[in-house]
Structures are given as structure tokens and as C-alpha cells.
Write a protein that holds these residues in place. Structure first.
Motif, PDB file in Angstrom:
ATOM      1  N   MET A  51      30.782  39.100-100.633  1.00 14.63           N
ATOM      2  CA  MET A  51      30.172  37.763-100.614  1.00 14.63           C
ATOM      3  C   MET A  51      30.354  37.079-101.971  1.00 14.63           C
ATOM      4  N   LEU A  52      30.145  37.840-103.057  1.00 16.97           N
ATOM      5  CA  LEU A  52      30.325  37.263-104.401  1.00 16.97           C
ATOM      6  C   LEU A  52      31.760  36.818-104.630  1.00 16.97           C
ATOM      7  N   ALA A  53      32.698  37.607-104.075  1.00 19.62           N
ATOM      8  CA  ALA A  53      34.120  37.281-104.245  1.00 19.62           C
ATOM      9  C   ALA A  53      34.437  35.906-103.647  1.00 19.62           C
ATOM     10  N   LEU A  54      33.705  35.538-102.557  1.00 21.40           N
ATOM     11  CA  LEU A  54      33.923  34.221-101.927  1.00 21.40           C
ATOM     12  C   LEU A  54      33.620  33.090-102.908  1.00 21.40           C
ATOM     13  N   THR A  55      32.584  33.273-103.727  1.00 22.32           N
ATOM     14  CA  THR A  55      32.216  32.214-104.668  1.00 22.32           C
ATOM     15  C   THR A  55      33.189  32.133-105.846  1.00 22.32           C
ATOM     16  N   GLN A  56      34.020  33.125-105.996  1.00 20.25           N
ATOM     17  CA  GLN A  56      34.971  33.114-107.120  1.00 20.25           C
ATOM     18  C   GLN A  56      36.314  32.489-106.739  1.00 20.25           C
ATOM     19  N   THR A  57      36.445  32.033-105.494  1.00 20.39           N
ATOM     20  CA  THR A  57      37.689  31.372-105.076  1.00 20.39           C
ATOM     21  C   THR A  57      37.670  29.912-105.538  1.00 20.39           C
ATOM     22  N   THR A  58      38.825  29.240-105.437  1.00 22.01           N
ATOM     23  CA  THR A  58      38.895  27.813-105.810  1.00 22.01           C
ATOM     24  C   THR A  58      37.933  26.990-104.941  1.00 22.01           C
ATOM     25  N   GLU A  59      37.932  27.279-103.636  1.00 19.04           N
ATOM     26  CA  GLU A  59      37.040  26.532-102.722  1.00 19.04           C
ATOM     27  C   GLU A  59      35.568  26.768-103.102  1.00 19.04           C
ATOM     28  N   GLY A  60      35.251  28.007-103.434  1.00 18.83           N
ATOM     29  CA  GLY A  60      33.887  28.354-103.843  1.00 18.83           C
ATOM     30  C   GLY A  60      33.482  27.585-105.085  1.00 18.83           C
ATOM     31  N   HIS A  61      34.428  27.496-106.042  1.00 19.16           N
ATOM     32  CA  HIS A  61      34.141  26.749-107.275  1.00 19.16           C
ATOM     33  C   HIS A  61      33.917  25.266-106.987  1.00 19.16           C
ATOM     34  N   ILE A  62      34.746  24.714-106.114  1.00 20.28           N
ATOM     35  CA  ILE A  62      34.602  23.272-105.781  1.00 20.28           C
ATOM     36  C   ILE A  62      33.231  23.012-105.149  1.00 20.28           C
ATOM     37  N   ILE A  63      32.824  23.918-104.253  1.00 18.67           N
ATOM     38  CA  ILE A  63      31.500  23.750-103.618  1.00 18.67           C
ATOM     39  C   ILE A  63      30.398  23.811-104.680  1.00 18.67           C
ATOM     40  N   LEU A  64      30.520  24.761-105.619  1.00 19.04           N
ATOM     41  CA  LEU A  64      29.499  24.878-106.669  1.00 19.04           C
ATOM     42  C   LEU A  64      29.463  23.639-107.566  1.00 19.04           C
ATOM     43  N   ILE A  65      30.649  23.089-107.846  1.00 17.15           N
ATOM     44  CA  ILE A  65      30.703  21.860-108.673  1.00 17.15           C
ATOM     45  C   ILE A  65      30.000  20.712-107.947  1.00 17.15           C
ATOM     46  N   LEU A  66      30.235  20.620-106.625  1.00 13.73           N
ATOM     47  CA  LEU A  66      29.554  19.578-105.836  1.00 13.73           C
ATOM     48  C   LEU A  66      28.038  19.799-105.851  1.00 13.73           C
TER      49      LEU A  66
END
Lengths: 143, 256
Positions: A60-75
Motif C-alpha cells: 500500500m505504501l509503495a502505491l503512494t510512492q508512484t508518480t500518480e500517488g505523488h500527484i494525488i498528494l500534491i492535490l
């Protein structure tokens, strides 16, 4: 006779184009509120993965380390910043603070409640959200 | 008095009456008794610099299509009858000059959030009933017209607290622009809430508790999110957004 109600509905409520920056601020407040609600649900699902063991948690943590995960976190960072700062403006306004004083209206009847302090606060909320997103992007995508 | 030569008179005459230009007036037509949906009908209308949207509609009614349904009365933004959506924005037709719209195509539609009677005329039943519900009159037990009571004196400062809110002409533009009215048929609406404030702020009135109780309900004041669209479209400078926030200030304890 039951007449057609002619209500604008959700489409009209969410149309930010006709009534100036105050309506845009209202639209953004609603949109960011919904976005943060979805993030909160996603966050509960994400953190609950820990009950399924270390492997499930790491996946699950690995999902947040992807480019898409980063974009979601930035939003999420942008939405949190805007919703908080603009929310403070709206809450103060709801108490009658910063909405001007009653007086004799003069043509062309500029509404005192839509004053420069309110408009400046809206622009500050937007600017702070952008700055927070840029900082977040720097941290997440930086070295 | 100086004499004017025929040439000068001709020049003055030419300056005073410029050649009218034409615009396309698009009118939404809908008769709920006979049709299932509205249609837009286009008309070419000659306009001058001073032509209002109401003038253009009445030109169409007089010369091109007598069946257009439109409500109007004073033609001077005092009666609140001719509210409609002009190029998508709620406005008074008598108070909107075509030259100010900077467009050769002007579209007029009935105001949103009100049931359509026919074409541009909408039903104000809910507007008036919500207005009446909040008791738009001074509430107090004594009276200045009975017994040996004296008139209720107010200072100019006392009057200023509510004066602008008493300028409401009940045109319905604020309710048409309100995003909450767009989805909530039970919402009291900016017009009624502002009128509640108008009386709460009047120091002759003793009905504050009663009115605050009426607006403090699920479809009442808490459904206003201060989008400000009501104040943006108000043609009389009433500023409903301010009135509603000041009224909420009483409920939140910011005002006494």
C-alpha cells in the motif's frame, strides 16, 4: 396546477462563471471539501492495510510512492491549504466579521459585503494553495 | 435668441437622432400548459443607445409576436416585476440597457429557481410566502397610534442599521442567483432572510427572538454559504449577503 420548478440544479449551483470571484471561491470550497472527503476515505482504507500484515502495508505504501500517488498528494496539499484559509474567511464572514457595515446605498450599488478584503482573502487562499503545492512537489519529486 | 441656419439645424438633427442599429433578441418561449419544453425564438430589433431590454421585448410584442408573455409595470426599477435572465444573468429588463451588454445577440430567459407561468413570466408564490413567513412588520405590543403613546423616535444611526435592507423590491433576482436555491426547494432564500434581518435590526421591533427561531432551522439561515451571488445581482444595493451574515452573527453570539 403543479408548475415546472425551473430550478438550476447541481449544474447551476456549480457553474462558477457568472457571478465573479466570490462564486468561484464558493465553487472551489465545495470542490476541495469533496476532494478532502474522498482523500479521508482513501486514507482510512490505506492505513487499515496494516491489519493485513507487513507485506500488505508495504504494498500500500509503495502505491503512494508512484508518480500518480505523488500527484494525488500534491492535490491534497493544495486542497487542504485552500479549504483551510478560505474556510476561515467564510467562518468569520458567517459571524458578520469583514462583511462591511450597513449604510445608505449609492448608485451603482456596489455591495459592501463583496469588498476588497474579501476578494484579497480569496486570492491569498488561492496563492497559498499554489505555493503549498509547489513546495509539496519539490519535496515529493525532489532528490 | 441666436438664429439657427437650416444647415446647422440639419446637423443638430443628425447628431440628436443616430441611425438605429439592429440586434438579435433571442426569447425563450414556453407554455407549460401546452408544451413539454422551451424553445428559443430569434427576432431582429432596432435599438438606440438608450434602448433597454424591456423596450426591445415590448417592440417584439408590438410588431413581431404578440404572444410573448412578459410581466412589467413601472419601467424604472421600482416595482420588481420584470426580472429575468439576460445573457444568463438575473437582471431587471427595464434597468438593463442593451448598449451595456456589448453584444449583438441578447438572450432573455425566465428567472431560474421559480416555476414558469409562461415565457418570461415566473410564479412568485414561494418568494412571497417565505417573505410573509418571517413576519415583515414591526412586532411589539404597544403602538404609536393608540392611547396617548408617542411616536417611536429613532436616530439617523438607528435608521442606518436597517435602511438599505428596506429597499428590497421583491424582484426575486437574489433567489434566482443563489446556489442553494438552485437545489433546495425548501430554503427560505436570500430575500426572506434579508428581510428578517431588516426587522431584527430595527430598534422599534421586539420580535427578534421569534424571527431568529424561525431562521434557525435546517432549511434556514445555515444553508447560506456566503457565495455572494445575491448581492452581485441586487439592482437596489440591498446587499442580501451582508444582511444574512449579520443576522447569523446574532445566532452565533457575535452580535447582541
Amino acid at each position: 396546477m403543479e408548475r415546472q420548478s425551473n430550478r438550476e440544479g447541481v449544474k447551476g449551483m456549480l457553474n462558477p462563471t457568472r457571478y465573479g470571484i466570490e462564486r468561484v471561491a464558493y465553487w472551489l470550497q465545495r470542490l476541495t471539501g469533496l476532494g478532502l472527503l474522498f482523500y479521508l476515505i482513501g486514507h482510512v482504507i490505506e492505513t487499515s492495510a496494516i491489519v493485513n500484515g507487513k507485506v500488505a502495508w508495504d504494498n500500500m505504501l509503495a502505491l503512494t510512492q508512484t508518480t500518480e500517488g505523488h500527484i494525488i498528494l500534491i492535490l491534497v496539499i493544495g486542497m487542504s491549504a485552500y479549504h483551510t484559509v478560505n474556510g476561515i474567511r467564510v467562518m468569520l464572514g458567517h459571524g458578520g466579521i469583514g462583511v462591511g457595515k450597513p449604510g445608505m446605498p449609492d448608485y451603482p450599488y456596489k455591495a459592501a459585503s463583496l469588498n476588497y478584503k474579501q476578494r484579497a482573502s480569496i486570492w491569498i487562499s488561492i496563492a497559498l494553495a499554489i505555493i503549498a503545492m509547489l513546495y509539496g512537489a519539490g519535496v515529493l519529486f525532489g532528490d | 435668441m441666436a438664429a439657427i441656419s437650416p444647415k446647422m439645424a440639419e446637423e443638430v438633427s443628425q447628431t440628436a437622432v443616430p441611425t438605429p442599429k439592429s440586434i438579435t433578441l433571442v426569447i425563450s418561449k414556453f407554455n407549460p400548459n401546452h408544451e413539454s419544453s422551451y424553445k428559443f425564438v430569434e427576432f431582429k430589433v432596432p435599438v438606440q443607445k438608450w434602448t433597454t431590454v424591456l423596450d426591445a421585448i415590448l417592440y417584439v410584442k408590438q410588431h413581431l409576436d404578440t404572444s410573448i408573455a412578459v410581466r412589467y409595470s413601472c419601467r424604472q426599477a421600482s416595482c420588481g416585476s420584470c426580472g429575468m435572465k439576460i445573457n444568463g444573468k438575473p437582471s431587471l429588463a427595464c434597468y438593463t440597457k442593451i448598449s451595456e451588454l456589448n453584444s449583438d445577440i441578447v438572450t432573455v430567459e425566465p428567472m431560474s429557481n421559480f416555476p414558469i407561468i409562461r415565457d418570461l413570466a415566473v410564479d412568485f408564490t414561494s418568494l412571497f410566502s417565505n417573505h410573509k413567513k418571517l413576519k415583515p412588520y414591526i412586532i411589539r405590543e404597544d403602538s404609536e397610534i393608540v392611547g396617548d403613546a408617542k411616536e417611536f423616535l429613532q436616530t439617523p444611526k438607528d435608521v442606518e442599521e436597517y435602511l438599505q435592507f428596506s429597499y428590497c423590491i421583491k424582484c426575486g433576482l437574489c433567489n434566482s442567483a443563489c446556489p442553494t436555491m438552485a437545489t433546495d426547494s425548501s430554503f427560505l432564500g436570500p430575500q426572506a432572510l434579508t428581510q428578517a434581518y431588516r426587522y431584527v435590526a430595527d430598534n422599534r421591533d421586539k420580535g427578534k427572538k421569534e424571527r431568529l427561531k424561525m431562521v434557525d432551522e435546517s432549511h434556514g439561515i445555515w444553508r447560506c454559504h456566503f457565495a455572494g451571488s445575491c448581492s452581485k445581482v441586487c439592482p437596489k444595493g440591498v446587499d442580501p449577503a451582508m444582511g444574512i451574515q449579520l443576522l447569523r452573527g446574532y445566532l452565533l453570539g457575535f452580535r447582541k
